[in-house]
Design a protein around this motif. Structure first.
Motif, mmCIF file in Angstrom:
data_model
loop_
_atom_site.group_PDB
_atom_site.id
_atom_site.type_symbol
_atom_site.label_atom_id
_atom_site.label_comp_id
_atom_site.label_asym_id
_atom_site.label_seq_id
_atom_site.Cartn_x
_atom_site.Cartn_y
_atom_site.Cartn_z
ATOM 1 N N MET A 71 0.832 -1.206 0.000
ATOM 2 C CA MET A 71 0.000 0.000 0.000
ATOM 3 C C MET A 71 0.868 1.259 0.000
ATOM 4 O O MET A 71 0.545 2.252 -0.656
ATOM 5 N N GLN A 72 1.986 1.217 0.742
ATOM 6 C CA GLN A 72 2.900 2.357 0.766
ATOM 7 C C GLN A 72 3.508 2.603 -0.607
ATOM 8 O O GLN A 72 3.628 3.748 -1.056
ATOM 9 N N ILE A 73 3.898 1.530 -1.271
ATOM 10 C CA ILE A 73 4.467 1.657 -2.613
ATOM 11 C C ILE A 73 3.444 2.265 -3.564
ATOM 12 O O ILE A 73 3.762 3.130 -4.385
ATOM 13 N N ALA A 74 2.190 1.825 -3.438
ATOM 14 C CA ALA A 74 1.139 2.331 -4.320
ATOM 15 C C ALA A 74 0.920 3.829 -4.135
ATOM 16 O O ALA A 74 0.760 4.573 -5.108
ATOM 17 N N LEU A 75 0.928 4.280 -2.886
ATOM 18 C CA LEU A 75 0.674 5.692 -2.592
ATOM 19 C C LEU A 75 1.894 6.564 -2.844
ATOM 20 O O LEU A 75 1.770 7.735 -3.213
ATOM 21 N N GLY A 76 3.065 5.979 -2.625
ATOM 22 C CA GLY A 76 4.304 6.747 -2.667
ATOM 23 C C GLY A 76 4.775 7.006 -1.254
ATOM 24 O O GLY A 76 3.981 7.371 -0.381
ATOM 25 N N ARG A 77 6.067 6.786 -1.017
ATOM 26 C CA ARG A 77 6.587 6.923 0.344
ATOM 27 C C ARG A 77 7.317 8.240 0.585
ATOM 28 O O ARG A 77 7.819 8.486 1.669
ATOM 29 N N SER A 78 7.375 9.084 -0.435
ATOM 30 C CA SER A 78 8.003 10.399 -0.291
ATOM 31 C C SER A 78 7.375 11.349 -1.302
ATOM 32 O O SER A 78 6.614 10.930 -2.183
ATOM 33 N N GLU A 79 7.700 12.625 -1.182
ATOM 34 C CA GLU A 79 7.154 13.607 -2.119
ATOM 35 C C GLU A 79 7.557 13.298 -3.553
ATOM 36 O O GLU A 79 6.815 13.583 -4.492
ATOM 37 N N SER A 80 8.730 12.703 -3.725
ATOM 38 C CA SER A 80 9.235 12.459 -5.079
ATOM 39 C C SER A 80 8.488 11.353 -5.811
ATOM 40 O O SER A 80 8.460 11.337 -7.045
ATOM 41 N N ASP A 81 7.884 10.408 -5.070
ATOM 42 C CA ASP A 81 7.200 9.312 -5.767
ATOM 43 C C ASP A 81 5.718 9.182 -5.398
ATOM 44 O O ASP A 81 5.064 8.223 -5.792
ATOM 45 N N GLU A 82 5.165 10.155 -4.658
ATOM 46 C CA GLU A 82 3.739 10.089 -4.337
ATOM 47 C C GLU A 82 2.921 10.299 -5.609
ATOM 48 O O GLU A 82 3.312 11.046 -6.511
ATOM 49 N N ILE A 83 1.773 9.634 -5.686
ATOM 50 C CA ILE A 83 0.980 9.695 -6.916
ATOM 51 C C ILE A 83 0.065 10.918 -6.967
ATOM 52 O O ILE A 83 -0.375 11.321 -8.041
ATOM 53 N N ARG A 84 -0.232 11.484 -5.778
ATOM 54 C CA ARG A 84 -0.949 12.754 -5.706
ATOM 55 C C ARG A 84 -0.336 13.555 -4.563
ATOM 56 O O ARG A 84 0.129 12.969 -3.579
ATOM 57 N N PRO A 85 -0.311 14.873 -4.656
ATOM 58 C CA PRO A 85 0.344 15.690 -3.632
ATOM 59 C C PRO A 85 -0.179 15.416 -2.225
ATOM 60 O O PRO A 85 -1.385 15.460 -1.978
ATOM 61 N N GLY A 86 0.728 15.090 -1.318
ATOM 62 C CA GLY A 86 0.382 14.879 0.081
ATOM 63 C C GLY A 86 0.099 13.442 0.465
ATOM 64 O O GLY A 86 0.013 13.125 1.656
#
Length: 229
Positions: free
Chosen positions: A74-89
């Motif tokens: 789930m973390q991978i899907a959402l993104g674990r940092s600003e650089s790889d998050e799929i939507r801001p925040g």
């Protein structure tokens, strides 16, 4: 035209092809939900009961989507940092996905989600190892709630019983469980027979995300670096 972060290829752990494809399907489904719904919540749970949770999920299926399983996926899907998050925040809610936690995407108003989660509580039979919420003691005398066929089973649970004219009789007082102590397998079985439910299945909101907004309701197992905006 810039490439959507949702379409970015993600390398998951090296597993058999089928397992890897399953994880990739979950990642893509979560990313699609992040696009389709207006807000996302992380919630924790205690005394999970799958059939009860399924009923809760069914009530909201017309406007919500739930995910339980591997927190890492789930973390991978959402993104674990600003650089790889799929939507801001979204990386902020990824940071609190630890332990017994789940993810809920929904179009329901914030107040309605908070009410549903805060009011939800279902009781069920406690399992072995659960902490007893009360003292349960049976007094010496007939146990008319049990048929005579139950006598051998009750004796195997450590109960001092005998048959007296076809009625099961407790020959001395018997402590089933003590408040604040872990339940033994025998205690859990006896409580089930008595119809005594000690387990409270509850859901607790940890945080909420919507475009441009993040709110933390309760500290997660590891909320370092998470800030409200």
């Amino acid at each position: 035209m810039p490439k959507s972060k949702r379409d970015r290829q993600v390398t998951l752990s090296k597993t058999k092809k089928k397992g890897r494809e399953h994880k990739e399907t979950i990642v893509n489904t979560i990313r699609q939900a992040a696009e389709d719904y207006s807000s996302a919540y992380v919630f924790s749970f205690e005394n999970m009961r799958n059939h009860k949770f399924k009923e809760f999920r069914e009530q909201l299926k017309s406007n919500s989507r739930f995910f339980l399983g591997s927190n890492k996926v789930m973390q991978i899907a959402l993104g674990r940092s600003e650089s790889d998050e799929i939507r801001p925040g979204l990386h902020k809610i990824s940071k609190v996905l630890h332990g017994d936690a789940g993810l809920c995407f929904t179009n329901l108003p914030k107040e309605e989600v908070e009410r549903l989660f805060n009011e939800y509580e279902e009781y069920d039979f406690a399992r072995t190892g659960s902490i007893s919420t009360e003292k349960v003691e049976l007094k010496e005398g007939p146990l008319e709630q049990f048929s005579h066929e139950m006598e051998p089973f009750l004796r195997k649970q450590g109960m001092p019983v005998r048959l007296n004219k076809g009625v099961i009789e407790l020959v001395s007082d018997f402590l089933v469980c003590d408040e604040g102590k872990p339940l033994s397998p025998e205690s859990a079985r006896i409580l089930r027979l008595l119809g005594t439910k000690m387990a409270s299945f509850r859901l607790h909101l940890i945080c909420r995300w919507s475009p441009g907004d993040f709110e933390q309701y309760a500290p997660g197992p590891d909320d370092s670096g998470v800030e409200s905006s």
